[in-house]
Design a protein around this motif. Sequence first.
Motif, PDB file in Angstrom:
ATOM      1  N   PHE A 190       0.690  -1.257   0.031  1.00  0.00           N
ATOM      2  CA  PHE A 190       0.067  -0.122  -0.212  1.00  0.00           C
ATOM      3  C   PHE A 190       0.669   0.950  -0.014  1.00  0.00           C
ATOM      4  N   SER A 191       2.146   1.216  -0.309  1.00  0.00           N
ATOM      5  CA  SER A 191       2.935   2.514  -0.216  1.00  0.00           C
ATOM      6  C   SER A 191       2.555   3.409  -1.107  1.00  0.00           C
ATOM      7  N   PRO A 192       2.209   3.277  -2.425  1.00  0.00           N
ATOM      8  CA  PRO A 192       1.710   4.425  -3.318  1.00  0.00           C
ATOM      9  C   PRO A 192       0.546   4.623  -2.823  1.00  0.00           C
ATOM     10  N   LEU A 193      -0.351   4.086  -2.281  1.00  0.00           N
ATOM     11  CA  LEU A 193      -1.737   4.532  -2.060  1.00  0.00           C
ATOM     12  C   LEU A 193      -1.685   5.282  -0.668  1.00  0.00           C
ATOM     13  N   ALA A 194      -0.915   4.902   0.194  1.00  0.00           N
ATOM     14  CA  ALA A 194      -0.916   5.529   1.533  1.00  0.00           C
ATOM     15  C   ALA A 194      -0.090   6.787   1.334  1.00  0.00           C
ATOM     16  N   SER A 195       0.841   6.922   0.635  1.00  0.00           N
ATOM     17  CA  SER A 195       1.532   8.170   0.365  1.00  0.00           C
ATOM     18  C   SER A 195       0.409   9.347  -0.283  1.00  0.00           C
ATOM     19  N   TYR A 196      -0.336   8.715  -1.270  1.00  0.00           N
ATOM     20  CA  TYR A 196      -1.459   9.639  -1.799  1.00  0.00           C
ATOM     21  C   TYR A 196      -2.580  10.129  -0.958  1.00  0.00           C
ATOM     22  N   LEU A 197      -2.910   9.231  -0.342  1.00  0.00           N
ATOM     23  CA  LEU A 197      -3.899   9.319   0.910  1.00  0.00           C
ATOM     24  C   LEU A 197      -3.200  10.511   1.822  1.00  0.00           C
ATOM     25  N   SER A 198      -2.036  10.352   2.069  1.00  0.00           N
ATOM     26  CA  SER A 198      -1.505  11.263   3.195  1.00  0.00           C
ATOM     27  C   SER A 198      -1.252  12.499   2.691  1.00  0.00           C
ATOM     28  N   ASP A 199      -1.035  12.717   1.039  1.00  0.00           N
ATOM     29  CA  ASP A 199      -0.969  13.985   0.751  1.00  0.00           C
ATOM     30  C   ASP A 199      -2.288  14.696   0.524  1.00  0.00           C
ATOM     31  N   LEU A 200      -3.496  13.895   0.966  1.00  0.00           N
ATOM     32  CA  LEU A 200      -4.786  14.587   0.755  1.00  0.00           C
ATOM     33  C   LEU A 200      -5.261  14.865   2.046  1.00  0.00           C
ATOM     34  N   GLY A 201      -4.497  14.649   3.096  1.00  0.00           N
ATOM     35  CA  GLY A 201      -4.944  14.972   4.390  1.00  0.00           C
ATOM     36  C   GLY A 201      -5.532  13.733   5.217  1.00  0.00           C
ATOM     37  N   LEU A 202      -5.412  12.443   4.886  1.00  0.00           N
ATOM     38  CA  LEU A 202      -5.943  11.456   5.552  1.00  0.00           C
ATOM     39  C   LEU A 202      -4.583  10.493   6.212  1.00  0.00           C
ATOM     40  N   GLU A 203      -5.268   9.789   7.105  1.00  0.00           N
ATOM     41  CA  GLU A 203      -4.338   9.077   7.907  1.00  0.00           C
ATOM     42  C   GLU A 203      -4.407   7.591   7.752  1.00  0.00           C
TER      43      GLU A 203
END
Length: 270
Positions: free
Chosen positions: A62-75
């Motif tokens: 999930f590294s790419p997805l987690a990085s993208y979600l973090s960019d959007l302000g999610l945790e």
Amino acid sequence: MSQIRNRLWQQYQKAAQSVWELPPAGQSFEEAAQAPPVSPLDQQRRNRTVLVHGYKDEASVFSPLASYLSDLGLEPHAVTLAPSDCSVPLETLAQQLADFIDRSFISYQKLDFVAFSLGGIVARYYIQRMGGLARTSRLLTVAAPHHGTLMAFASRLPAAVQLRPNSEFLRDLNADADSLASIPFVSIWSPFDLMILPPHSSRMPVATDIAVWTLRHQALITSQRGMRTIAEQLLAEGQSLPDPTFHDMAGRLPLARRTTGEGFELQRQN
């Protein structure tokens, strides 16, 4: 914007003990590409997202997805369940997920789940059979074999038997799938998925079914189209989202290896 991001980062560090929010890969937190603005109040109200991987995977998928979600302000918080090769029953993996949630979050914290492939069934078992429904705000399954997959006949391992079409395990789990109607439940699937056979096995009457046209099973969580669809379901309706970008993985710090049932972390870059 930079001050708000720094303040959110400090708040999150105090709240998270063993699982860290992922900053954008290869960039410092302050130098990250601009994401839709998130106020501190919105961040406090927003649910944390638990990422549950699939067959023969681990949290790092999930590294790419987690990085993208973090960019959007999610945790995002990704958990490693092991062994994930179908050699143990799905109930065993669901217990690992339950233990991870009990360790990582306060008891009244509501959670969003993004569960991929086999992980979608594990997450459903936790929610439907282990009291997880009370803690769940939203469930997104991605390429999950809700009605089984013919590929499971290639193995006689315990979880593979459970994932066969019309298995006793799936009949029992689907018998009270209507309980999921009390939460937003989305099933993302691909008509071209060659791991979930037939592909429409991922569709659920109680869920909102969203078809994403990808040619590979894992592309539903790694492609721009797949990641954007997931983010759209997690964020407020109508929010404008940037396209995911794929950073040079050589610039990413290595994921810390954690024991079974724990999440991964990525050291914040200076």
